[in-house]
Design a protein around this motif. Sequence first.
Motif, PDB file in Angstrom:
ATOM      1  N   PRO A   1      -6.210   1.748  -0.016  1.00  0.00           N
ATOM      2  CA  PRO A   1      -6.271   0.202  -0.823  1.00  0.00           C
ATOM      3  C   PRO A   1      -7.617   0.134  -1.352  1.00  0.00           C
ATOM      4  CG  PRO A   1      -6.110   0.019   1.635  1.00  0.00           C
ATOM      5  CD  PRO A   1      -6.055   1.622   1.431  1.00  0.00           C
ATOM      6  N   GLN A   2      -8.728   0.811  -1.045  1.00  0.00           N
ATOM      7  CA  GLN A   2     -10.034   0.529  -1.511  1.00  0.00           C
ATOM      8  C   GLN A   2      -9.885   1.568  -2.888  1.00  0.00           C
ATOM      9  OE1 GLN A   2     -12.229  -1.529  -0.018  1.00  0.00           O
ATOM     10  NE2 GLN A   2     -10.419  -1.889   1.329  1.00  0.00           N
ATOM     11  N   ASN A   3      -9.124   1.866  -3.258  1.00  0.00           N
ATOM     12  CA  ASN A   3      -9.018   2.616  -4.933  1.00  0.00           C
ATOM     13  C   ASN A   3      -9.364   1.477  -5.895  1.00  0.00           C
ATOM     14  OD1 ASN A   3      -7.454   3.400  -7.492  1.00  0.00           O
ATOM     15  ND2 ASN A   3      -7.608   5.253  -6.409  1.00  0.00           N
ATOM     16  N   PRO A   4     -10.369   1.644  -6.859  1.00  0.00           N
ATOM     17  CA  PRO A   4     -10.751   0.601  -7.597  1.00  0.00           C
ATOM     18  C   PRO A   4      -9.577   0.114  -8.349  1.00  0.00           C
ATOM     19  CG  PRO A   4     -12.229   2.589  -7.744  1.00  0.00           C
ATOM     20  CD  PRO A   4     -11.067   2.899  -6.755  1.00  0.00           C
ATOM     21  N   ARG A   5      -8.530   0.787  -8.714  1.00  0.00           N
ATOM     22  CA  ARG A   5      -7.243   0.446  -9.463  1.00  0.00           C
ATOM     23  C   ARG A   5      -6.605  -0.466  -8.794  1.00  0.00           C
ATOM     24  NH1 ARG A   5      -6.338   4.011 -13.909  1.00  0.00           N
ATOM     25  NH2 ARG A   5      -5.101   2.186 -14.457  1.00  0.00           N
ATOM     26  N   ILE A   6      -6.419  -0.254  -7.395  1.00  0.00           N
ATOM     27  CA  ILE A   6      -5.739  -1.166  -6.491  1.00  0.00           C
ATOM     28  C   ILE A   6      -6.599  -2.368  -6.238  1.00  0.00           C
ATOM     29  CG2 ILE A   6      -4.751  -1.562  -4.309  1.00  0.00           C
ATOM     30  CD1 ILE A   6      -3.419   0.614  -6.084  1.00  0.00           C
TER      31      ILE A   6
ATOM     32  N   SER B   1       1.362   5.036  -2.406  1.00  0.00           N
ATOM     33  CA  SER B   1       2.134   5.108  -1.120  1.00  0.00           C
ATOM     34  C   SER B   1       2.544   4.144  -0.943  1.00  0.00           C
ATOM     35  CB  SER B   1       0.955   5.657  -0.210  1.00  0.00           C
ATOM     36  OG  SER B   1       0.172   4.517   0.001  1.00  0.00           O
ATOM     37  N   ARG B   2       3.693   4.094  -0.132  1.00  0.00           N
ATOM     38  CA  ARG B   2       4.343   2.628   0.432  1.00  0.00           C
ATOM     39  C   ARG B   2       3.297   1.647   0.812  1.00  0.00           C
ATOM     40  NH1 ARG B   2      10.372   2.214   3.194  1.00  0.00           N
ATOM     41  NH2 ARG B   2      10.288  -0.144   3.249  1.00  0.00           N
ATOM     42  N   ALA B   3       2.369   2.227   1.823  1.00  0.00           N
ATOM     43  CA  ALA B   3       1.584   1.330   2.409  1.00  0.00           C
ATOM     44  C   ALA B   3       0.653   0.481   1.491  1.00  0.00           C
ATOM     45  CB  ALA B   3       0.661   1.995   3.431  1.00  0.00           C
ATOM     46  N   VAL B   4       0.165   1.142   0.430  1.00  0.00           N
ATOM     47  CA  VAL B   4      -0.752   0.518  -0.683  1.00  0.00           C
ATOM     48  C   VAL B   4       0.113  -0.250  -1.569  1.00  0.00           C
ATOM     49  CG1 VAL B   4      -1.982   1.038  -2.805  1.00  0.00           C
ATOM     50  CG2 VAL B   4      -2.467   2.374  -0.706  1.00  0.00           C
ATOM     51  N   PHE B   5       1.355   0.101  -1.736  1.00  0.00           N
ATOM     52  CA  PHE B   5       2.086  -0.793  -2.869  1.00  0.00           C
ATOM     53  C   PHE B   5       2.317  -2.119  -1.864  1.00  0.00           C
ATOM     54  CE2 PHE B   5       5.810  -2.309  -4.884  1.00  0.00           C
ATOM     55  CZ  PHE B   5       5.515  -2.274  -6.228  1.00  0.00           C
ATOM     56  N   GLU B   6       2.916  -1.852  -0.916  1.00  0.00           N
ATOM     57  CA  GLU B   6       3.232  -3.307  -0.174  1.00  0.00           C
ATOM     58  C   GLU B   6       2.052  -4.377   0.031  1.00  0.00           C
ATOM     59  OE1 GLU B   6       4.953  -1.794   3.331  1.00  0.00           O
ATOM     60  OE2 GLU B   6       6.772  -1.711   2.523  1.00  0.00           O
ATOM     61  N   LYS B   7       0.873  -3.729  -0.017  1.00  0.00           N
ATOM     62  CA  LYS B   7      -0.411  -4.668  -0.143  1.00  0.00           C
ATOM     63  C   LYS B   7      -0.546  -5.174  -1.385  1.00  0.00           C
ATOM     64  CE  LYS B   7      -5.201  -4.799   0.758  1.00  0.00           C
ATOM     65  NZ  LYS B   7      -5.393  -5.576   1.618  1.00  0.00           N
ATOM     66  N   VAL B   8      -0.164  -4.673  -2.478  1.00  0.00           N
ATOM     67  CA  VAL B   8      -0.261  -5.133  -4.014  1.00  0.00           C
ATOM     68  C   VAL B   8       0.805  -6.008  -4.446  1.00  0.00           C
ATOM     69  CG1 VAL B   8      -2.206  -3.548  -4.718  1.00  0.00           C
ATOM     70  CG2 VAL B   8       0.236  -3.080  -4.939  1.00  0.00           C
ATOM     71  N   ALA B   9       2.095  -5.596  -3.699  1.00  0.00           N
ATOM     72  CA  ALA B   9       3.141  -6.399  -4.107  1.00  0.00           C
ATOM     73  C   ALA B   9       3.306  -7.874  -3.789  1.00  0.00           C
ATOM     74  CB  ALA B   9       4.265  -5.768  -3.539  1.00  0.00           C
ATOM     75  N   TYR B  10       3.676  -8.652  -4.685  1.00  0.00           N
ATOM     76  CA  TYR B  10       3.690 -10.109  -4.186  1.00  0.00           C
ATOM     77  C   TYR B  10       4.910 -10.878  -4.080  1.00  0.00           C
ATOM     78  CZ  TYR B  10       4.409 -10.377  -9.330  1.00  0.00           C
ATOM     79  OH  TYR B  10       4.872 -10.065 -10.590  1.00  0.00           O
TER      80      TYR B  10
END
Length: 270
Positions: free
Chosen positions: A10-15, A86-95
């Motif tokens: 989740p620390q990826n700059p794009r995320i 990844s699923r964990a990252v997507f669920e962090k950005v999904a609204y």
Amino acid sequence: MSVPELITSPQNPRIKNLLKLQQKSAERRRQGLTIIEGQRELTIAHGAGVACPAVFVCSELAGPAREAELRALFAPEPATEWLAVSRAVFEKVAYREGSDGVLALARPPQHTLESLVLPKNPLLLVLEAVEKPGNLGAILRTADAARADAVIICDPRTDLFNPNAIRSSIGCSFTVPTVATTRSELLAWCAARGIRTYAAALSDHAQPYTRFDFRGPTAFVMGTEADGLTPELMSACDHTIIIPMGGHIDSLNVSTATAVLTFEAVRQRG
């Protein structure tokens, strides 16, 4: 499209940039970008010609069929970057809950009153100081369904391409020209084009909407959920109309009221 490296942090700059765009309207304005979540919404936006610089896909959530459809949709557009998360990252950005694993950056169109191309008898929906993205999205769905020519927002309190408005509109934010302007600019523009303005308001001199002919150039002017129209805008409109209530309440949700009036105009126009 080549197979991209999986983003797992989740620390990826794009995320981190996605989160900023999701949460801050100032950042959306600065970058000229917004976020579209969901295959249906993205497909509608793409069909409306909206440019999408980047598409983020979680294969685990999207599934092979949906991912293949999206890859085919964007295959002719080399300017669109494809990013796997990844699923964990997507669920962090999904609204939204139950996301289908698809999210994109989009460049929303920029319309002005002067750039609108209208027929001789346009049907316009005007919202004053709209502040709830859900109401804006619902009204955009009505505008799309009724083939309204534009949605015009006077003095908006939310940006027109708020991700939640896009979600509520199911992508219709991009199928109907949407303009932000001021009250004075709107009134002068309508007057110069012979567009009759109908203020929907609880007023002693309001008349039932069924008494009017909406077959000519028409703009329905709607107020906020809490306060209705400002007295200044209501008094400046050509007519004040009301939807008669037969029960205990005195008004409808603004998106419902807009739908009632809009489809009456559609009915009259045949």
